[in-house]
Design a protein around this motif. Structure first.
Motif, PDB file in Angstrom:
ATOM      1  N   LEU A  85       0.739  -1.224  -0.114  1.00  0.00           N
ATOM      2  CA  LEU A  85      -0.057  -0.117   0.030  1.00  0.00           C
ATOM      3  C   LEU A  85       1.088   1.313   0.003  1.00  0.00           C
ATOM      4  CD1 LEU A  85      -2.930  -0.982   2.367  1.00  0.00           C
ATOM      5  CD2 LEU A  85      -3.193  -0.874  -0.130  1.00  0.00           C
ATOM      6  N   PRO A  86       1.961   1.384   0.836  1.00  0.00           N
ATOM      7  CA  PRO A  86       2.883   2.578   0.632  1.00  0.00           C
ATOM      8  C   PRO A  86       3.204   2.882  -0.765  1.00  0.00           C
ATOM      9  CG  PRO A  86       3.244   1.450   2.594  1.00  0.00           C
ATOM     10  CD  PRO A  86       2.440   0.662   1.941  1.00  0.00           C
ATOM     11  N   ILE A  87       3.864   1.718  -1.469  1.00  0.00           N
ATOM     12  CA  ILE A  87       4.218   1.951  -2.766  1.00  0.00           C
ATOM     13  C   ILE A  87       3.290   2.282  -3.591  1.00  0.00           C
ATOM     14  CG2 ILE A  87       5.133   0.723  -4.697  1.00  0.00           C
ATOM     15  CD1 ILE A  87       7.028  -1.121  -2.978  1.00  0.00           C
ATOM     16  N   VAL A  91       2.417   5.289  -6.427  1.00  0.00           N
ATOM     17  CA  VAL A  91       2.321   5.143  -7.749  1.00  0.00           C
ATOM     18  C   VAL A  91       0.943   6.183  -8.181  1.00  0.00           C
ATOM     19  CG1 VAL A  91       1.309   3.370  -9.470  1.00  0.00           C
ATOM     20  CG2 VAL A  91       3.384   2.872  -7.877  1.00  0.00           C
ATOM     21  N   SER A  92       0.049   6.198  -7.274  1.00  0.00           N
ATOM     22  CA  SER A  92      -1.144   7.002  -7.434  1.00  0.00           C
ATOM     23  C   SER A  92      -0.794   8.420  -7.696  1.00  0.00           C
ATOM     24  CB  SER A  92      -2.116   6.818  -6.242  1.00  0.00           C
ATOM     25  OG  SER A  92      -2.418   5.385  -6.266  1.00  0.00           O
ATOM     26  N   ALA A  93       0.290   8.854  -6.901  1.00  0.00           N
ATOM     27  CA  ALA A  93       0.420  10.253  -6.981  1.00  0.00           C
ATOM     28  C   ALA A  93       1.142  10.711  -8.310  1.00  0.00           C
ATOM     29  CB  ALA A  93       1.208  10.703  -5.506  1.00  0.00           C
ATOM     30  N   LEU A  94       2.080   9.585  -8.842  1.00  0.00           N
ATOM     31  CA  LEU A  94       2.630   9.654  -9.930  1.00  0.00           C
ATOM     32  C   LEU A  94       1.687   9.741 -11.225  1.00  0.00           C
ATOM     33  CD1 LEU A  94       6.101   7.432  -9.540  1.00  0.00           C
ATOM     34  CD2 LEU A  94       5.875   9.988  -9.599  1.00  0.00           C
ATOM     35  N   ALA A  95       0.770   8.850 -11.153  1.00  0.00           N
ATOM     36  CA  ALA A  95      -0.094   8.719 -12.056  1.00  0.00           C
ATOM     37  C   ALA A  95      -0.803  10.147 -12.403  1.00  0.00           C
ATOM     38  CB  ALA A  95      -1.299   7.792 -11.965  1.00  0.00           C
ATOM     39  N   SER A 125      17.676  -4.468  -4.410  1.00  0.00           N
ATOM     40  CA  SER A 125      18.826  -4.834  -3.451  1.00  0.00           C
ATOM     41  C   SER A 125      19.402  -3.334  -2.690  1.00  0.00           C
ATOM     42  CB  SER A 125      19.661  -5.506  -3.802  1.00  0.00           C
ATOM     43  OG  SER A 125      20.314  -5.115  -4.884  1.00  0.00           O
ATOM     44  N   TYR A 126      19.147  -2.259  -3.512  1.00  0.00           N
ATOM     45  CA  TYR A 126      19.805  -1.084  -3.050  1.00  0.00           C
ATOM     46  C   TYR A 126      18.719  -0.111  -2.469  1.00  0.00           C
ATOM     47  CZ  TYR A 126      23.545  -3.138  -5.729  1.00  0.00           C
ATOM     48  OH  TYR A 126      24.615  -3.858  -6.204  1.00  0.00           O
ATOM     49  N   ILE A 127      17.519  -0.479  -2.584  1.00  0.00           N
ATOM     50  CA  ILE A 127      16.421   0.402  -2.320  1.00  0.00           C
ATOM     51  C   ILE A 127      15.581  -0.123  -1.092  1.00  0.00           C
ATOM     52  CG2 ILE A 127      14.309   1.508  -2.954  1.00  0.00           C
ATOM     53  CD1 ILE A 127      15.118   1.217  -6.007  1.00  0.00           C
ATOM     54  N   ALA A 128      15.905   0.732   0.231  1.00  0.00           N
ATOM     55  CA  ALA A 128      15.226   0.142   1.331  1.00  0.00           C
ATOM     56  C   ALA A 128      13.643   0.014   1.296  1.00  0.00           C
ATOM     57  CB  ALA A 128      15.446   1.057   2.195  1.00  0.00           C
ATOM     58  N   PHE A 129      13.080   0.671   0.296  1.00  0.00           N
ATOM     59  CA  PHE A 129      11.603   0.661   0.552  1.00  0.00           C
ATOM     60  C   PHE A 129      10.914  -0.446  -0.577  1.00  0.00           C
ATOM     61  CE2 PHE A 129      13.051   4.875   1.073  1.00  0.00           C
ATOM     62  CZ  PHE A 129      12.443   5.223   2.150  1.00  0.00           C
ATOM     63  N   PHE A 188       5.921  11.137   1.101  1.00  0.00           N
ATOM     64  CA  PHE A 188       6.407  11.244  -0.364  1.00  0.00           C
ATOM     65  C   PHE A 188       5.415  11.227  -1.139  1.00  0.00           C
ATOM     66  CE2 PHE A 188       8.401   9.662  -4.103  1.00  0.00           C
ATOM     67  CZ  PHE A 188       9.485  10.741  -4.327  1.00  0.00           C
ATOM     68  N   ALA A 189       4.423  10.436  -1.377  1.00  0.00           N
ATOM     69  CA  ALA A 189       3.232  10.650  -2.111  1.00  0.00           C
ATOM     70  C   ALA A 189       2.537  11.929  -1.997  1.00  0.00           C
ATOM     71  CB  ALA A 189       2.334   9.519  -1.880  1.00  0.00           C
TER      72      ALA A 189
END
Length: 465
Positions: A85-87, A91-95, A125-129, A188-189
């Motif tokens: 859900l956080p991701i 995505v919703s905001a980017l759209a 592997s380098y992105i914590a989220f 961030f969103a």
């Protein structure tokens, strides 16, 4: 969800523009921030409903598989709540953010997001989220129980070289710091929504366009009759004389129907190439020259040939759906034998575009006498327009082809998966497959796409009648 969800909800503002709701909103006191927030929240609500359905299906799948009949809700649902859900909020905001800028509303925005998605997946592997929250916990737990574990892992369809050894993973321990890290994506969103509100131009252009159309419609009668626009009285007898003097439809000469195919093909070609700029032609020419100048193996390895046939993506994507998007399908349907003639003209125009952009590689393969890769070239030149036509006719939108073709292009020509590598960019000797058989399969699939497009368009025509 992060990939297909974006293309699913990236149409909310555009829908208001097409349906005429935009000018109505522009005439009200709704603020841009409130409007953009509403669009972002509605996008998130749609994606969240899908996630809830997936959560329910996960429980059902566990019961069907029967590995463990006891359902532990928190270990099962917590990754959806704190990872998915956080991701999806981002995505919703980017759209919405992509829809606020004209340059990102179309194919360019779809391609840019697809590239961002690939970067997010390959760099997980380098992105914590991202999925690193899951995989890092698995790796650490496995390393603590298996000292010989090297620390490497793979995600996807893998072919093991030795028997698989199982281990018990207890799941992610959602600590306070980890929860704050994941929930910070909602912040961030919100920042993305704020940026979208600042960049959103509103619907003033659409409102001004409606005013211009209304003004021109009001002045049209006076312009036709040559009367003063300020005149309020109309001479009835004069209007009757003018009407009587006009020719009736029955007095007009009969319509001559020309069944020639070339003018229709040229018209479809001009419509398809209308959005191509001068810079587009320059890049297409450079790619064609590079394919001609370099050996075919080098062009395939350096991704020059695959780049050549991803560059016309925005032109292919309009095949089969242009009439629906611009609401001219009824004009097209009124022409004689429109199913065969119009679909054939659109398809042939797409093949001509594919051949034109891939002409450099075609000449190179002929000069080298590489008949197997030449067969791949021919099958791909037929497959791409056929896929575009079927996708456009079935879904009535250009985004379907853009998404699916980018995925197939990424898996096949870019990552050289044998089944999806319809361009034959892999080494022919090391493929382990008959190149001629694969090309025959691609041509059969192309024929199936054409048949599907014809059947779907005929059904749409009958329903409209």
């Amino acid at each position: 969800m992060a990939l297909f969800g974006f293309y699913l909800v990236k149409n909310s503002i555009e829908r208001d523009r097409k349906t005429g709701v935009g000018p109505i909103i522009a005439s009200t006191s709704v603020k841009k921030l409130h409007y953009v927030m509403g669009k972002s929240f509605s996008n998130f609500a749609v994606l969240s409903i899908i996630v809830v359905v997936v959560m329910g299906m996960a429980i059902i799948m566990q019961w069907i598989r029967g590995e463990v009949m006891q359902v532990q809700l928190w270990p099962l649902l917590s990754p959806f709540l704190f990872l998915t859900l956080p991701i999806l909020s981002v995505v919703s905001a980017l759209a919405v953010l992509f829809e606020t800028r004209r340059a990102l509303q179309g194919v360019l925005g779809n391609v840019i997001y697809f590239i961002l998605f690939l970067i997010f997946c390959t760099g997980s592997s380098y992105i914590a989220f991202g999925t690193n929250v899951i995989t890092s916990d698995m790796v650490n737990e496995l390393a603590s129980t298996k000292p010989y574990f090297s620390g490497s892992y793979g995600i996807g369809v893998l072919i093991p070289e030795q028997p698989i050894e199982l281990f018990v993973w207890q799941g992610v321990e959602w600590t306070g710091s980890l929860l704050l890290q994941q929930l910070s994506l909602f912040l961030f969103a919100c920042l993305l929504v704020l940026a979208a509100a600042l960049l959103f131009p509103g619907f003033q252009e659409a409102l001004e366009g409606k005013k211009r159309e209304k003004k021109s419609a009001e002045t049209l009668p006076s312009a036709e009759t040559g009367e003063d626009p300020g005149r309020t009285e109309v001479d009835v007898e004069e209007m009757q004389e003018r009407t009587a003097s006009r020719s009736r439809v029955a007095d007009l000469p009969p319509v001559t129907v020309r069944m020639t195919f070339r003018p229709l093909l040229l018209a479809e070609w001009r419509l398809m190439m209308k959005s191509a700029s001068f810079g587009w032609y320059i890049v297409a020419g450079i790619l064609a020259v590079l394919c001609l100048a370099m050996p075919s193996t080098v062009s395939s390895q350096w991704m020059i040939w695959p780049a050549t046939w991803i560059w016309p993506l925005m032109l292919w994507s309009g095949i089969g759906n242009r009439e629906t998007r611009f609401q001219t399908q009824f004009l097209v349907a009124s022409s004689p034998h429109f199913l065969i003639r119009q679909l054939s003209a659109v398809w042939v125009a797409g093949i001509l575009l594919t051949c034109a952009t891939g002409s450099g590689m075609l000449l190179r393969l002929i000069l080298e006498g590489d008949m197997e890769r030449l067969a791949y070239w021919i099958s791909a030149a037929i497959l791409i327009p056929s896929l575009a036509l079927a996708s456009g006719v079935l879904t009535k939108t250009n985004r379907t082809f853009e998404v699916f073709y980018m995925i197939i292009w990424y898996l096949g020509p870019l990552n050289k998966m044998p089944v999806f590598d319809f361009m034959g960019t892999r080494s022919i000797e090391g493929m382990g497959l008959n190149a001629w058989a694969m090309c025959s399969i691609y041509i059969v699939i192309s024929i199936a796409f054409l048949f599907l497009a014809y059947v779907s368009r005929s059904r749409q025509a009958r329903s409209s009648w």
